[in-house]
Design an enzyme around this catalytic site. Structure first.
Site, mmCIF file in Angstrom:
data_model
loop_
_atom_site.group_PDB
_atom_site.id
_atom_site.type_symbol
_atom_site.label_atom_id
_atom_site.label_comp_id
_atom_site.label_asym_id
_atom_site.label_seq_id
_atom_site.Cartn_x
_atom_site.Cartn_y
_atom_site.Cartn_z
ATOM 1 N N GLU A 178 1.378 -13.539 16.896
ATOM 2 C CA GLU A 178 0.104 -12.957 16.475
ATOM 3 C C GLU A 178 -0.921 -14.011 16.075
ATOM 4 O O GLU A 178 -2.121 -13.867 16.344
ATOM 5 C CB GLU A 178 0.330 -11.969 15.329
ATOM 6 N N HIS A 206 6.226 -0.348 10.953
ATOM 7 C CA HIS A 206 5.431 0.201 12.046
ATOM 8 C C HIS A 206 4.501 1.312 11.556
ATOM 9 O O HIS A 206 4.048 2.143 12.354
ATOM 10 C CB HIS A 206 6.334 0.783 13.144
#
Length: 337
Positions: free
Chosen positions: A60, A129
Site C-alpha cells: 500500500e 475488512h
C-alpha cells in the site's frame, strides 16, 4: 438513464474518464485481469490495456507513492486500496507527501490523485475488512474526503474527484455496493427500487465536492449522516414517525456547513449518525460545528449515534454499528427534550 448498482456506477465513472482523458490511469491490487475483489474495475484492462489499468504488488505504501509520482508528472491516477483497513502502511505517504505537495512546492507540483477504498461493515468481513477510518483523513489539511450513499452520487462524485487537482480519499461503503443487503433483522435492506437516485445518467456528469443533499424533508429534527447510515436514518424516521430532515453530507471535506446550518436552524434539533467509533469520530466535528453556529437555535442537546469504542467486534457486527432502533431512540430523545 440506466439502473446501476454502486459497483457499476463507480466502474462507469472510471470508464467515462479513461475514455475522455488519456492521463487517467487505474491501478491497485487485483484491479487488472481480475477486475478487483468487488469487480469495480472489471473490463477496464481489456478495454484500455495494461498500461492504463494494471495490477500492483501487495504494498500500500508503494501504491500511494506511485500515484503521487504519477500525479506530479501530469497523470491523474485512480489508485485502489483493496480494503480501507489496509491503508495504514500507506498513511504516511498520504499525509506527509500527497496532502502537502502543492503547498510544499509553492504550487509547482500537484497531487491530482484519487485513492479509492471500500469501507465499513455489514458483510461479515471481520476486524481487518470492516473499518470506517474517515476521521483519520478529515483531520489532515490538504486532503478531501468523500463518501457516497447511492449509485448516482458515486459516479458523479468520483468523476469530480478525478478532475480535482488535490488528493481525494474516496471511501465506498461496501454494504451498498450491490444494492439491497441486510443479513440481520435489525438492519434494513437498501430500498433501491424506491430510491430516486438509483437511476444513473450515461456519460459524464459531476456531483460537486462540498455540497450536501437533503434526502428527506422534515421540520422536527435534523439528521446528519453519510454513506450507509443515510439509509439507516431513513428507515429509523419511517419506523418512528419522527418528522426528520435527513442531510446526506456526501463530502466530509470540504464540508457543506451552509446546508447544515440551514437545516438545524429550521428544526432546532440535531442527531448525528455514523458507523465509525464514537470517540473522536467525524461526528464530534459535526457536533462542534452545530454548537458553534446554531447554539441559539437549538432546543435540545445534539445527539450522536455511532459505533462502539472497541476494536471491530466481528461476532457482534450488527450490534456494533447503528441500526434503525438505536437511531430511532436518538430521534425520540431529541424530540422529547
Amino acid at each position: 438513464m440506466a439502473r446501476l448498482s454502486m459497483v457499476e456506477a463507480i466502474r462507469d465513472a472510471m470508464d467515462c474518464k479513461m475514455a475522455e482523458d488519456e492521463r487517467v490511469v487505474v491501478f491497485g491490487e487485483d484491479v487488472g485481469y481480475f477486475g478487483g475483489v468487488f469487480r469495480c474495475t472489471e473490463g477496464l484492462q481489456r478495454k484500455y490495456g495494461k498500461q492504463r489499468c494494471f495490477d500492483a504488488p501487495i504494498n500500500e505504501s508503494g501504491i500511494v507513492a506511485v500515484a503521487i509520482g504519477m500525479g506530479a508528472y501530469g497523470l491523474r491516477p485512480v489508485a485502489e486500496i483493496q480494503f480501507a483497513d489496509y491503508v495504514y502502511p500507506g498513511y504516511d505517504q498520504i499525509v506527509s507527501e500527497a496532502a502537502r505537495l502543492r503547498f510544499r512546492s509553492g504550487g509547482e507540483f500537484f497531487a491530482p490523485i484519487v485513492i479509492r477504498m471500500p469501507c465499513g461493515g455489514g458483510i461479515y468481513g471481520g476486524q481487518t475488512h470492516s473499518q470506517s477510518p474517515e476521521a483519520l483523513f478529515t483531520h489532515v489539511s490538504g486532503l478531501k474526503t468523500v463518501i457516497p450513499s447511492n449509485p448516482y452520487d458515486a459516479k458523479g462524485l468520483l468523476i469530480a474527484a478525478i478532475e480535482d487537482d488535490d488528493p481525494v480519499i474516496f471511501l465506498e461503503p461496501k454494504r451498498l455496493y450491490n444494492g439491497p443487503f441486510s443479513g440481520h433483522p435489525e438492519q434494513p435492506a437498501v430500498p433501491w427500487a424506491k430510491h430516486p437516485l438509483s437511476e444513473v445518467p450515461e456519460g459524464r456528469y459531476a456531483v460537486p465536492l462540498g455540497k450536501a443533499a437533503v434526502r428527506r424533508e422534515g421540520k422536527g429534527v435534523t439528521v446528519l449522516c453519510y454513506g450507509t447510515m443515510v439509509h439507516v436514518a431513513e428507515a429509523a424516521a419511517e419506523e418512528t414517525g419522527v418528522d426528520a430532515e435527513i442531510v446526506d453530507l456526501r463530502s466530509l471535506v470540504p464540508l457543506d456547513v451552509d446546508a447544515i446550518v440551514a437545516s438545524v436552524e429550521k428544526t432546532g434539533r440535531c442527531v448525528i449518525v455514523h458507523e465509525a467509533t464514537l470517540s473522536s469520530g467525524f461526528g464530534a466535528e459535526l457536533a462542534a460545528q452545530v454548537m458553534e453556529r446554531c447554539f441559539y437555535a437549538l432546543e435540545a442537546p445534539v445527539e450522536r449515534v455511532a459505533g462502539w469504542d472497541t476494536p471491530y467486534p466481528h461476532a457482534e457486527e450488527w450490534d456494533y454499528f447503528p441500526g434503525p432502533a438505536r437511531v430511532g431512540r436518538a430521534l425520540l430523545k431529541a424530540m422529547e427534550a
